[in-house]
Scaffold this motif. Sequence first.
Motif, PDB file in Angstrom:
ATOM      1  N   TYR A   1      26.394  -4.826   5.194  1.00  0.00           N
ATOM      2  CA  TYR A   1      25.543  -5.866   4.641  1.00  0.00           C
ATOM      3  C   TYR A   1      26.319  -7.187   4.547  1.00  0.00           C
ATOM      4  O   TYR A   1      27.546  -7.208   4.534  1.00  0.00           O
ATOM      5  N   ALA A   2      25.590  -8.287   4.467  1.00  0.00           N
ATOM      6  CA  ALA A   2      26.199  -9.622   4.426  1.00  0.00           C
ATOM      7  C   ALA A   2      27.099  -9.797   3.204  1.00  0.00           C
ATOM      8  O   ALA A   2      26.863  -9.227   2.136  1.00  0.00           O
ATOM      9  N   ASP A   3      28.125 -10.610   3.361  1.00  0.00           N
ATOM     10  CA  ASP A   3      28.981 -10.987   2.237  1.00  0.00           C
ATOM     11  C   ASP A   3      28.283 -12.035   1.367  1.00  0.00           C
ATOM     12  O   ASP A   3      27.393 -12.764   1.838  1.00  0.00           O
ATOM     13  N   PRO A   4      28.686 -12.150   0.102  1.00  0.00           N
ATOM     14  CA  PRO A   4      28.073 -13.144  -0.785  1.00  0.00           C
ATOM     15  C   PRO A   4      28.339 -14.576  -0.311  1.00  0.00           C
ATOM     16  O   PRO A   4      29.404 -14.876   0.244  1.00  0.00           O
ATOM     17  N   VAL A   5      27.361 -15.449  -0.539  1.00  0.00           N
ATOM     18  CA  VAL A   5      27.499 -16.888  -0.299  1.00  0.00           C
ATOM     19  C   VAL A   5      26.785 -17.608  -1.434  1.00  0.00           C
ATOM     20  O   VAL A   5      26.003 -16.995  -2.170  1.00  0.00           O
ATOM     21  N   PRO A   6      27.019 -18.923  -1.598  1.00  0.00           N
ATOM     22  CA  PRO A   6      26.282 -19.668  -2.629  1.00  0.00           C
ATOM     23  C   PRO A   6      24.773 -19.611  -2.386  1.00  0.00           C
ATOM     24  O   PRO A   6      24.315 -19.467  -1.248  1.00  0.00           O
ATOM     25  N   LEU A   7      24.006 -19.752  -3.444  1.00  0.00           N
ATOM     26  CA  LEU A   7      22.551 -19.649  -3.367  1.00  0.00           C
ATOM     27  C   LEU A   7      21.973 -20.565  -2.292  1.00  0.00           C
ATOM     28  O   LEU A   7      21.100 -20.161  -1.514  1.00  0.00           O
ATOM     29  N   ALA A   8      22.454 -21.809  -2.227  1.00  0.00           N
ATOM     30  CA  ALA A   8      21.912 -22.782  -1.274  1.00  0.00           C
ATOM     31  C   ALA A   8      22.188 -22.409   0.172  1.00  0.00           C
ATOM     32  O   ALA A   8      21.557 -22.951   1.085  1.00  0.00           O
TER      33      ALA A   8
ATOM     34  N   VAL B   1      16.902 -21.706  -1.496  1.00  0.00           N
ATOM     35  CA  VAL B   1      17.751 -21.030  -0.508  1.00  0.00           C
ATOM     36  C   VAL B   1      17.599 -21.732   0.836  1.00  0.00           C
ATOM     37  O   VAL B   1      16.709 -22.570   1.032  1.00  0.00           O
ATOM     38  N   LYS B   2      18.466 -21.383   1.767  1.00  0.00           N
ATOM     39  CA  LYS B   2      18.481 -22.098   3.038  1.00  0.00           C
ATOM     40  C   LYS B   2      17.342 -21.674   3.952  1.00  0.00           C
ATOM     41  O   LYS B   2      16.782 -22.491   4.697  1.00  0.00           O
ATOM     42  N   MET B   3      16.983 -20.386   3.919  1.00  0.00           N
ATOM     43  CA  MET B   3      15.966 -19.881   4.842  1.00  0.00           C
ATOM     44  C   MET B   3      15.275 -18.679   4.235  1.00  0.00           C
ATOM     45  O   MET B   3      15.911 -17.861   3.576  1.00  0.00           O
TER      46      MET B   3
ATOM     47  N   PHE C   1      17.493  -5.543  10.312  1.00  0.00           N
ATOM     48  CA  PHE C   1      18.123  -6.855  10.410  1.00  0.00           C
ATOM     49  C   PHE C   1      19.152  -7.043   9.299  1.00  0.00           C
ATOM     50  O   PHE C   1      20.270  -7.507   9.522  1.00  0.00           O
ATOM     51  N   ALA C   2      18.761  -6.652   8.079  1.00  0.00           N
ATOM     52  CA  ALA C   2      19.656  -6.832   6.934  1.00  0.00           C
ATOM     53  C   ALA C   2      20.874  -5.930   7.023  1.00  0.00           C
ATOM     54  O   ALA C   2      21.978  -6.329   6.621  1.00  0.00           O
ATOM     55  N   ALA C   3      20.703  -4.738   7.546  1.00  0.00           N
ATOM     56  CA  ALA C   3      21.824  -3.796   7.617  1.00  0.00           C
ATOM     57  C   ALA C   3      22.968  -4.341   8.455  1.00  0.00           C
ATOM     58  O   ALA C   3      24.142  -4.033   8.209  1.00  0.00           O
ATOM     59  N   GLY C   4      22.641  -5.182   9.437  1.00  0.00           N
ATOM     60  CA  GLY C   4      23.664  -5.766  10.299  1.00  0.00           C
ATOM     61  C   GLY C   4      24.307  -7.012   9.740  1.00  0.00           C
ATOM     62  O   GLY C   4      25.086  -7.679  10.438  1.00  0.00           O
ATOM     63  N   GLY C   5      23.990  -7.367   8.486  1.00  0.00           N
ATOM     64  CA  GLY C   5      24.609  -8.532   7.860  1.00  0.00           C
ATOM     65  C   GLY C   5      23.966  -9.846   8.222  1.00  0.00           C
ATOM     66  O   GLY C   5      24.591 -10.907   8.072  1.00  0.00           O
ATOM     67  N   ASN C   6      22.715  -9.810   8.668  1.00  0.00           N
ATOM     68  CA  ASN C   6      22.070 -11.023   9.178  1.00  0.00           C
ATOM     69  C   ASN C   6      21.319 -11.832   8.127  1.00  0.00           C
ATOM     70  O   ASN C   6      20.952 -12.983   8.394  1.00  0.00           O
ATOM     71  N   VAL C   7      21.068 -11.253   6.963  1.00  0.00           N
ATOM     72  CA  VAL C   7      20.431 -11.982   5.860  1.00  0.00           C
ATOM     73  C   VAL C   7      21.100 -11.569   4.560  1.00  0.00           C
ATOM     74  O   VAL C   7      21.783 -10.543   4.491  1.00  0.00           O
ATOM     75  N   HIS C   8      20.873 -12.377   3.514  1.00  0.00           N
ATOM     76  CA  HIS C   8      21.525 -12.134   2.233  1.00  0.00           C
ATOM     77  C   HIS C   8      20.623 -11.461   1.214  1.00  0.00           C
ATOM     78  O   HIS C   8      21.140 -10.930   0.209  1.00  0.00           O
ATOM     79  N   PHE C   9      19.322 -11.497   1.410  1.00  0.00           N
ATOM     80  CA  PHE C   9      18.449 -10.829   0.436  1.00  0.00           C
ATOM     81  C   PHE C   9      17.172 -10.334   1.101  1.00  0.00           C
ATOM     82  O   PHE C   9      16.727 -10.837   2.133  1.00  0.00           O
ATOM     83  N   LEU C  10      16.629  -9.312   0.471  1.00  0.00           N
ATOM     84  CA  LEU C  10      15.309  -8.780   0.789  1.00  0.00           C
ATOM     85  C   LEU C  10      14.544  -8.682  -0.523  1.00  0.00           C
ATOM     86  O   LEU C  10      15.119  -8.324  -1.558  1.00  0.00           O
TER      87      LEU C  10
ATOM     88  N   ALA D   1      26.318  -9.838  -8.652  1.00  0.00           N
ATOM     89  CA  ALA D   1      26.286 -11.241  -9.065  1.00  0.00           C
ATOM     90  C   ALA D   1      25.245 -12.027  -8.270  1.00  0.00           C
ATOM     91  O   ALA D   1      24.494 -12.838  -8.830  1.00  0.00           O
ATOM     92  N   SER D   2      25.189 -11.797  -6.964  1.00  0.00           N
ATOM     93  CA  SER D   2      24.188 -12.460  -6.126  1.00  0.00           C
ATOM     94  C   SER D   2      22.786 -12.016  -6.519  1.00  0.00           C
ATOM     95  O   SER D   2      21.839 -12.822  -6.564  1.00  0.00           O
ATOM     96  N   TRP D   3      22.644 -10.723  -6.803  1.00  0.00           N
ATOM     97  CA  TRP D   3      21.340 -10.181  -7.226  1.00  0.00           C
ATOM     98  C   TRP D   3      20.882 -10.889  -8.494  1.00  0.00           C
ATOM     99  O   TRP D   3      19.725 -11.324  -8.588  1.00  0.00           O
ATOM    100  N   THR D   4      21.786 -11.020  -9.456  1.00  0.00           N
ATOM    101  CA  THR D   4      21.429 -11.639 -10.737  1.00  0.00           C
ATOM    102  C   THR D   4      21.034 -13.100 -10.543  1.00  0.00           C
ATOM    103  O   THR D   4      20.069 -13.590 -11.152  1.00  0.00           O
TER     104      THR D   4
END
Length: 270
Positions: free
Chosen positions: A153-160, A186-188, A201-210, A258-261
């Motif tokens: 899964y994707a690594d954490p990034v800032p919300l924006a 968020v960006k997208m 798609f998410a499993a390959g690290g391509n997005v940060h949330f579902l 932390a990203s979830w919260t």
Amino acid sequence: MNIDRLAAILKQAAKQEIVPRFRRLDEGMIQTKTGAFDLVTEADTNAERVITAAIRDHSPDILVIGEEAVAANPRLLDSSLEDRIVIYVDPVDGTANFAGGLPLFAVMAAVVQNGEPVAGVIYDPMGDDFLMAEKGCGTWQVFPDGRRIRMKYADPVPLAEMGGLASTAFFPLEQRRTILGNLAKVKMSANYRCAGHEYRFAAGGNVHFLAYGKLMPWDHVAGALMMREAGAHVAKFDGSPYRPGDLGGGLLVAPDQASWTELRREVFAI
């Protein structure tokens, strides 16, 4: 049931009942269930029949709960999950895409033992490959030639900087308005109308949330297990763990707690 055997059953049903009907559906082969985007086709019903029969032939004691079987008999969802093995089946996830000729649909199955998800398979009939997971063994993309790639899964990034997939259609109107407005933070954001491909798609690290407002077990039990096995934080909107018997409460997936919260507070403030 062995996960490879289950995967082979899904693939055979797709090649027999789904792929030959893609972009070849006559008007009488498509029916509306609850609305314009909730459809069922001959491919759904025939594939589920084939999958269910193949599972029962191999393992008669397994309870198979398919989406179309529940449409005909909703009481199946009340079945006890304790002291038994249950396999949830979505014969064509993304039926509206399939019926519209968009090659973005999947065949999914989730294995639940004594109330706990233990395995999941998502098959892409167009790409002819699988996303597969077993509890404690990671999530893997499996190709026709036998190659296997472990998913992360994707690594954490800032919300924006976050990008994600949000299915907002099943939230109440006021909550949907809030979420859609907050998604500007968020960006997208997008929605593929196919949970199976969104989880792939998410499993390959391509997005940060579902994010999902409606929980049906054939849509999310396999995918939620795969996200956890790929390293994501998965929980209902109240923070509690998602269980196969949960039909409400929504679902939010993020890189870590932390990203979830932050997503829950800033975007999905419902």
